[in-house]
Scaffold this active site. Structure first.
Site, mmCIF file in Angstrom:
data_model
loop_
_atom_site.group_PDB
_atom_site.id
_atom_site.type_symbol
_atom_site.label_atom_id
_atom_site.label_comp_id
_atom_site.label_asym_id
_atom_site.label_seq_id
_atom_site.Cartn_x
_atom_site.Cartn_y
_atom_site.Cartn_z
ATOM 1 N N HIS A 12 0.823 -1.215 0.000
ATOM 2 C CA HIS A 12 0.000 0.000 0.000
ATOM 3 C C HIS A 12 0.855 1.262 0.000
ATOM 4 O O HIS A 12 0.621 2.185 -0.761
ATOM 5 C CB HIS A 12 -0.924 0.014 1.222
ATOM 6 N N ASP A 69 -6.206 4.285 0.806
ATOM 7 C CA ASP A 69 -6.196 2.956 0.181
ATOM 8 C C ASP A 69 -7.396 2.162 0.703
ATOM 9 O O ASP A 69 -8.062 2.592 1.652
ATOM 10 C CB ASP A 69 -4.843 2.258 0.396
#
Ligand code: BUP
Length: 465
Positions: free
Chosen positions: A18, A118
């Site tokens: 991420h 995210d």
């Protein structure tokens, strides 16, 4: 001046899968679009590689990193709290986000024009909306996965008993290539997927780490298909492929790997890695070792000690394991017999530098989306070995796209789990490294690579975010 530059805040869950693309997004917002960006980093359980990435002196000066306060995970350690990688990650994110409101208010910069999160941080949407900050999702996965996210409530609503057994073997999302039911996310992640699906309509937009040439069908469906035009959904922007720029300082173990690669002939090495979260069972590890040995090909293998029975992947142990000895879990004599051929490392590898190295021609990969993109943009053909999350979907797409081969014929382990046998591994490695097929796959990857370069160029389709 700092006060005049428009300001965007980016929030990432922990883990390299991420943080890496979000940092690259932040860098492009600064360099190409004139923003200043605050990156809110979740530090609890952050792997060493994440700490290194966020401390990298070559990040632009308009990128400000703010470390969110650590949270107490003792309940998860003691067994009272959520067990397993994903529940633990969700717990950490949820606990950390309690401080989000005060952190957003206290940032010493002009109020954020946007918050970009995210998928694991989607819960931040409520706080940001409360503060009138528009929220965007940065999907660190494929457009296909976004299509599944948007269509999932429709499938879910139709399922009696929620066991999905009456769906058939394919899921046909309007305007998209059918997905194999077997490839969809595991049951464990269904609540997480629904949570994301339910919030997508409220977002200001979705940025997807993909580009037109890689996923033309799905991206057109978003723009043209009546289903996607009908369901409440924000605009989607393909802004990829955003991959790690190879500017990080290289640690000495990492540079030894690069020195080893220097000594190998062009296109002779297969790189093997299952990402920051992937571990194999002891039996699977043995088959892989023999498979590589039987192939006779040179290899660079980023290995993790095998998972114990019932243990989940060691997501948070990334990079901490240098001291362990690979001989303790590899077949007897394997390291001696392959001394001239390969390297096994327990350290964090400089993956981008490895994939761009002219000696590397193939990649045995767990098909994490970042690994997939890094492989494609460096023209490296893949051998797919999906482990969890949406990785099976990614693997199927790569095989259909002609840049990867699947390891065929799975044999069954004693406890009922399917594993890849050594002969199948050998065959797949040879196919990618030796034959015409491997050449064709690398050629296709290189075509996609040049389409990626033009998508990311100044007036390219991915640069308009
Ligand atoms: Br392992 C390893 N070096 O040794 P994915 C990984 N990486 O640079 P994941 C290294 O971590 P999710 C190593 O280049 C990629 O950028 C690699 O991301 C880098 O898989 C990243 O491929 C891994 O998306 O994340 O870690 O499983 O769970 O989000 O899919």
């Amino acid at each position: 001046s700092q006060q005049q530059k428009p300001h965007i805040t980016v929030l990432s869950s922990p883990g390299m899968g991420h943080v890496t693309p979000l940092i690259e997004l932040a860098r492009r917002l600064i360099v190409d679009h004139g923003f200043q960006v605050t990156v809110l980093a979740i530090t609890t359980d952050a792997p060493p590689a994440q700490v290194q990435l966020l401390n990298n002196p070559s990040l632009p000066s308009d990128l400000h990193v703010v470390h969110l306060p650590q949270v107490d995970v003792s309940s998860t350690d003691s067994g009272d709290g959520p067990a397993g990688v994903v529940p633990r990650l969700l717990y950490i994110v949820q606990e950390t986000l309690r401080s989000l409101r005060s952190v957003l208010i206290s940032l010493q910069r002009p109020l954020s024009r946007a918050l970009i999160v995210d998928p694991f941080c989607i819960e931040a949407l409520e706080t940001a909306t409360d503060l009138s900050i528009p929220t965007y999702l940065f999907l660190t996965g494929s457009a296909s996965f976004l299509a599944l996210t948007m269509y999932f409530p429709t499938i879910h609503a139709a399922q009696v008993g929620r066991d999905y057994s009456n769906i058939g073997d394919k899921v046909c999302i309007p305007g998209c290539k059918p997905l194999w039911l077997d490839d969809l996310v595991p049951e464990l992640l269904i609540p997480q997927l629904l949570n994301l699906s339910n919030r997508v309509p409220v977002l200001k937009g979705v940025l997807v780490n993909t580009w037109e040439e890689l996923e033309p069908v799905t991206l057109s469906a978003f723009k043209e298909n009546p289903f996607f035009l009908r369901v409440p959904s924000p605009p989607t922007y393909p802004i990829g492929p955003l991959t790690k720029i190879d500017t990080e300082p290289v640690a000495s173990t990492e540079s030894n790997l690069l020195k080893w690669l220097e000594k190998q002939p062009p296109e002779s090495v297969v790189y093997v890695s299952f990402g920051s979260g992937g571990t194999l069972s002891a039996e699977q590890m043995t088959e892989l070792a023999f498979g590589l040995e039987l192939s006779g090909k040179r290899f660079l293998w980023v290995a993790r000690p095998p998972s114990q029975a019932n243990a989940s992947a060691s997501f948070f142990e990334t990079g901490c394991d240098d001291a362990r000895d690979p001989a303790s879990f590899l077949p007897d004599g394997f390291l001696d017999r392959t001394r001239e051929l390969g390297v096994v490392t327990l350290s964090w590898a400089p993956q981008v530098a490895v994939l761009r190295h002219p000696s590397v021609a193939g990649f045995v990969t767990h098909c994490g989306w970042n690994s997939v993109l890094e492989s494609i943009v460096h023209g490296v053909a893949m051998i797919t070995w999906p482990l969890y999350a949406e990785q099976k979907m990614n693997a199927t797409m790569l095989v259909d796209e002609g840049v990867a081969v699947r390891i065929k014929k799975l044999q069954v382990e004693q406890d009922g789990k399917r594993i890849a046998g050594r002969r199948e591994i050998e065959t797949a490695v040879r196919m990618v490294m030796e034959g015409e097929e491997g050449k064709r796959m690398r050629q296709r990857a290189r075509e996609l690579q040049s389409s990626a370069v033009s998508a990311l160029s100044h007036d390219g389709l991915s640069s308009g975010c």
